[in-house]
Write a protein that holds these residues in place. Structure first.
Motif, PDB file in Angstrom:
ATOM      1  N   LEU A  23       0.833  -1.203   0.000  1.00 56.37           N
ATOM      2  CA  LEU A  23       0.000   0.000   0.000  1.00 56.37           C
ATOM      3  C   LEU A  23       0.866   1.251   0.000  1.00 56.37           C
ATOM      4  CD1 LEU A  23      -2.758   1.446   0.311  1.00 56.37           C
ATOM      5  CD2 LEU A  23      -2.520   1.128   2.793  1.00 56.37           C
ATOM      6  N   ALA A  24       1.903   1.272   0.824  1.00 54.66           N
ATOM      7  CA  ALA A  24       2.793   2.432   0.890  1.00 54.66           C
ATOM      8  C   ALA A  24       3.497   2.654  -0.443  1.00 54.66           C
ATOM      9  CB  ALA A  24       3.808   2.241   2.015  1.00 54.66           C
ATOM     10  N   ALA A  25       3.918   1.564  -1.090  1.00 53.93           N
ATOM     11  CA  ALA A  25       4.612   1.676  -2.376  1.00 53.93           C
ATOM     12  C   ALA A  25       3.690   2.195  -3.474  1.00 53.93           C
ATOM     13  CB  ALA A  25       5.190   0.318  -2.775  1.00 53.93           C
ATOM     14  N   SER A  26       2.388   1.978  -3.327  1.00 49.76           N
ATOM     15  CA  SER A  26       1.426   2.417  -4.345  1.00 49.76           C
ATOM     16  C   SER A  26       1.230   3.929  -4.351  1.00 49.76           C
ATOM     17  CB  SER A  26       0.075   1.744  -4.106  1.00 49.76           C
ATOM     18  OG  SER A  26      -0.585   2.314  -2.973  1.00 49.76           O
ATOM     19  N   ALA A  90      -9.295   2.660  -7.060  1.00 51.96           N
ATOM     20  CA  ALA A  90      -7.913   3.146  -7.006  1.00 51.96           C
ATOM     21  C   ALA A  90      -6.965   2.029  -6.587  1.00 51.96           C
ATOM     22  CB  ALA A  90      -7.810   4.322  -6.036  1.00 51.96           C
ATOM     23  N   ALA A  91      -7.395   1.201  -5.639  1.00 56.49           N
ATOM     24  CA  ALA A  91      -6.565   0.092  -5.176  1.00 56.49           C
ATOM     25  C   ALA A  91      -6.323  -0.918  -6.296  1.00 56.49           C
ATOM     26  CB  ALA A  91      -7.227  -0.591  -3.980  1.00 56.49           C
ATOM     27  N   HIS A  94      -3.446  -0.645  -8.554  1.00 59.26           N
ATOM     28  CA  HIS A  94      -2.133  -0.986  -7.991  1.00 59.26           C
ATOM     29  C   HIS A  94      -2.090  -2.448  -7.529  1.00 59.26           C
ATOM     30  CE1 HIS A  94      -0.855   3.236  -8.020  1.00 59.26           C
ATOM     31  NE2 HIS A  94      -2.075   3.530  -7.613  1.00 59.26           N
ATOM     32  N   ASP A  95      -2.999  -3.269  -8.083  1.00 56.43           N
ATOM     33  CA  ASP A  95      -3.069  -4.686  -7.717  1.00 56.43           C
ATOM     34  C   ASP A  95      -3.301  -4.879  -6.222  1.00 56.43           C
ATOM     35  OD1 ASP A  95      -2.742  -5.721 -10.334  1.00 56.43           O
ATOM     36  OD2 ASP A  95      -0.593  -5.340 -10.219  1.00 56.43           O
ATOM     37  N   LEU A  96      -4.115  -4.002  -5.664  1.00 57.51           N
ATOM     38  CA  LEU A  96      -4.558  -4.113  -4.278  1.00 57.51           C
ATOM     39  C   LEU A  96      -6.080  -4.213  -4.274  1.00 57.51           C
ATOM     40  CD1 LEU A  96      -2.352  -1.257  -2.770  1.00 57.51           C
ATOM     41  CD2 LEU A  96      -2.005  -3.706  -2.389  1.00 57.51           C
ATOM     42  N   ALA A 120      -7.451  -2.711   5.884  1.00 58.31           N
ATOM     43  CA  ALA A 120      -8.394  -3.351   4.967  1.00 58.31           C
ATOM     44  C   ALA A 120      -7.805  -3.527   3.574  1.00 58.31           C
ATOM     45  CB  ALA A 120      -9.685  -2.544   4.882  1.00 58.31           C
ATOM     46  N   PHE A 121      -6.711  -2.815   3.272  1.00 57.63           N
ATOM     47  CA  PHE A 121      -6.056  -2.978   1.976  1.00 57.63           C
ATOM     48  C   PHE A 121      -5.162  -4.212   2.014  1.00 57.63           C
ATOM     49  CE2 PHE A 121      -6.997   1.555   2.001  1.00 57.63           C
ATOM     50  CZ  PHE A 121      -7.396   1.796   0.690  1.00 57.63           C
TER      51      PHE A 121
END
Length: 219
Positions: A23-26, A90-91, A94-96, A120-121
């Protein structure tokens, strides 16, 4: 979640830490619609909060006032639903994915909804369906439809059932004519919009949304 010295913290398992790093990298953590979150320096005591080892601790920006979905107005619940779907889309870029779909993961700063559950991500797995769609129906879509089509306040229903309104209960409140009416005020939210995303995993999520909509509304 736990509190220490006036701060709001979250303990992460090893898998949870891997999801958070993705998530942070996205770059999504820079989205102002998501609560401010950072790795905690000088980790507060988190022993016993998780079944296994605590791999990391996050610190969240405090929310000045906590409210609950059964206290919200119609427009607040609708705004929270839009936020839930927008962040899901949006997630997916980023493959989330969001592993659940609860309005209890949303708080308001003034009139603006903010998503507070960064846990939750999680990373999207190939062929995975969106398991949060049924929850979206019961806690967002059905309460909004109930008030929009029937003029019945959703707040007492959500106060009496934290799981939301089942499809069976919604159908019992609707007449035959209601099933063919168009919801007023844009209440007819649909997670089918997720299906517009391309890619193997993303199409699986979108297909699940389309199939689940039929199943969820017919039970």
């Amino acid at each position: 979640m736990f509190y220490s010295g006036g701060g709001v913290y979250r303990a992460l398992s090893t898998e949870g830490l891997a999801d958070f790093e993705a998530l942070a990298a996205s770059g999504l953590l820079n989205d102002p619609r998501i609560v401010g979150t950072e790795r905690a320096d000088g980790t507060p005591a988190a022993t016993g909060l998780l079944p296994g080892e605590v791999a990391a601790v996050l610190k969240h920006e405090p929310v000045p006032f906590v409210s609950y979905p059964y206290e919200w107005t119609f427009s607040m619940l609708k705004d929270a639903a839009h936020l839930q779907l927008d962040l899901l889309l949006a997630a997916l870029d980023h493959d989330l994915v969001l592993k659940d779909s609860s309005p209890y993961n949303v708080q308001f700063k003034g009139a603006r909804p903010v998503f507070i559950d960064v846990g939750a991500f999680e990373r999207l797995r190939a062929g995975e369906l969106w398991v949060g769609y049924r929850q979206f129906c019961m806690l967002y879509l059905f309460p909004l439809l109930l008030q929009s089509l029937k003029g019945i306040d959703f707040q007492p229903w959500l106060r009496g059932s934290l799981d939301g309104i089942s499809a069976t209960k919604l159908r019992g409140a609707m007449s035959f004519r209601d099933r063919f009416r168009r919801a007023r005020s844009g209440a007819a939210l649909s997670a089918r919009r997720v299906g517009h995303r391309r890619g193997r995993g993303r199409l699986a999520v979108g297909a699940a949304a389309g199939r689940e909509q039929g199943a969820c509304c017919e039970q």
